[in-house]
Design a protein around this motif. Structure first.
Motif, PDB file in Angstrom:
ATOM      1  N   SER A 107      -6.929   3.672  -8.937  1.00  0.00           N
ATOM      2  CA  SER A 107      -6.624   4.769  -8.010  1.00  0.00           C
ATOM      3  C   SER A 107      -6.531   4.273  -6.573  1.00  0.00           C
ATOM      4  CB  SER A 107      -7.659   5.897  -8.137  1.00  0.00           C
ATOM      5  OG  SER A 107      -8.907   5.504  -7.624  1.00  0.00           O
ATOM      6  N   PHE A 108      -7.138   3.118  -6.276  1.00  0.00           N
ATOM      7  CA  PHE A 108      -7.037   2.517  -4.944  1.00  0.00           C
ATOM      8  C   PHE A 108      -5.854   1.557  -4.840  1.00  0.00           C
ATOM      9  CE2 PHE A 108     -11.684   3.420  -4.869  1.00  0.00           C
ATOM     10  CZ  PHE A 108     -11.693   4.213  -3.733  1.00  0.00           C
ATOM     11  N   ALA A 109      -5.237   1.208  -5.950  1.00  0.00           N
ATOM     12  CA  ALA A 109      -4.197   0.179  -5.970  1.00  0.00           C
ATOM     13  C   ALA A 109      -3.006   0.517  -5.081  1.00  0.00           C
ATOM     14  CB  ALA A 109      -3.726  -0.075  -7.395  1.00  0.00           C
ATOM     15  N   GLY A 110      -2.679   1.792  -4.948  1.00  0.00           N
ATOM     16  CA  GLY A 110      -1.547   2.171  -4.114  1.00  0.00           C
ATOM     17  C   GLY A 110      -1.873   2.222  -2.633  1.00  0.00           C
ATOM     18  N   ALA A 114      -6.855  -1.102   0.960  1.00  0.00           N
ATOM     19  CA  ALA A 114      -7.903  -1.636   0.077  1.00  0.00           C
ATOM     20  C   ALA A 114      -7.745  -3.145  -0.084  1.00  0.00           C
ATOM     21  CB  ALA A 114      -7.859  -0.938  -1.270  1.00  0.00           C
ATOM     22  N   LYS A 115      -8.677  -3.891   0.508  1.00  0.00           N
ATOM     23  CA  LYS A 115      -8.639  -5.349   0.430  1.00  0.00           C
ATOM     24  C   LYS A 115      -9.624  -5.897  -0.597  1.00  0.00           C
ATOM     25  CE  LYS A 115      -7.323  -5.982   5.261  1.00  0.00           C
ATOM     26  NZ  LYS A 115      -7.405  -4.684   5.897  1.00  0.00           N
ATOM     27  N   ALA A 162      -1.392  -5.087  -7.583  1.00  0.00           N
ATOM     28  CA  ALA A 162      -2.163  -4.978  -8.819  1.00  0.00           C
ATOM     29  C   ALA A 162      -1.562  -3.957  -9.776  1.00  0.00           C
ATOM     30  CB  ALA A 162      -3.597  -4.583  -8.505  1.00  0.00           C
ATOM     31  N   PHE A 163      -1.757  -4.233 -11.037  1.00  0.00           N
ATOM     32  CA  PHE A 163      -1.364  -3.300 -12.088  1.00  0.00           C
ATOM     33  C   PHE A 163      -2.242  -2.064 -11.967  1.00  0.00           C
ATOM     34  CE2 PHE A 163      -0.161  -1.724 -16.135  1.00  0.00           C
ATOM     35  CZ  PHE A 163      -1.315  -1.271 -16.739  1.00  0.00           C
TER      36      PHE A 163
END
Length: 167
Positions: A107-110, A114-115, A162-163
């Motif tokens: 949910s943070f991938a987009g 987010a590092k 990330a996937f």
């Protein structure tokens, strides 16, 4: 069981169910550390609703019942702080905690902010530590939080591009 567990975004309407489950799930942690004043056991419903509104929150449902949950928020340094990963005692040891952790990371991938992902647990919470290490988290700090309570902070870098985990 006949039904499959589904993972979806939590809403304010889920807050009361999450809070009851949180209270149930953190009893074992409180017993392990001899401290029943830990924040998950004293959090109010209004505080939980605010927490859900500020960040990402997921629930896992078996039919209509909330059986697991996790929350997270990105801070100003780009750290996605994940917390309160809870699984109903009768649903543990079936991979649901790992699925929720993958889903909250997804949910943070987009979010380009987010590092890294970060979470913490008590040093005696071996099951939690084992799960987090299996998902690529490594200890980066520890802090004494009270008599007999040491919190271990674990972290891993967010993969670029990330996937996105499907729930």
């Amino acid at each position: 069981m006949g039904m499959s567990v589904t993972i979806s975004a939590a809403s304010a309407q889920d807050a009361e169910h999450i809070l009851k489950l949180q209270y149930l799930c953190y009893q074992s942690e409180a017993e392990l550390y001899g401290d029943y004043t830990i924040e998950p056991l004293t959090q109010t419903l209004d505080d939980l609703k605010d927490e859900i509104a500020r960040g990402h929150a997921l629930v896992a449902r078996l039919g209509g019942e909330v059986v697991a949950s996790v929350r997270g928020v990105i801070d100003t340094e780009g750290t996605a702080r994940i917390g309160k990963l809870i699984v109903h005692p009768r649903m543990r040891h079936h991979g649901l905690g790992g699925r929720l952790l993958d889903a909250i990371e997804g949910s943070f991938a987009g979010d380009v902010a987010a590092k890294r992902f970060q979470l913490f647990t008590g040093n005696r919470s071996e099951g939690n530590l084992r799960l987090y290490r299996s998902k690529g988290y490594a200890p980066v700090a520890s802090e004494v939080a009270g008599p007999g309570i040491t919190l271990v902070t674990l972290e891993k870098e967010a993969a670029t591009g990330a996937f996105v985990a499907s729930a």
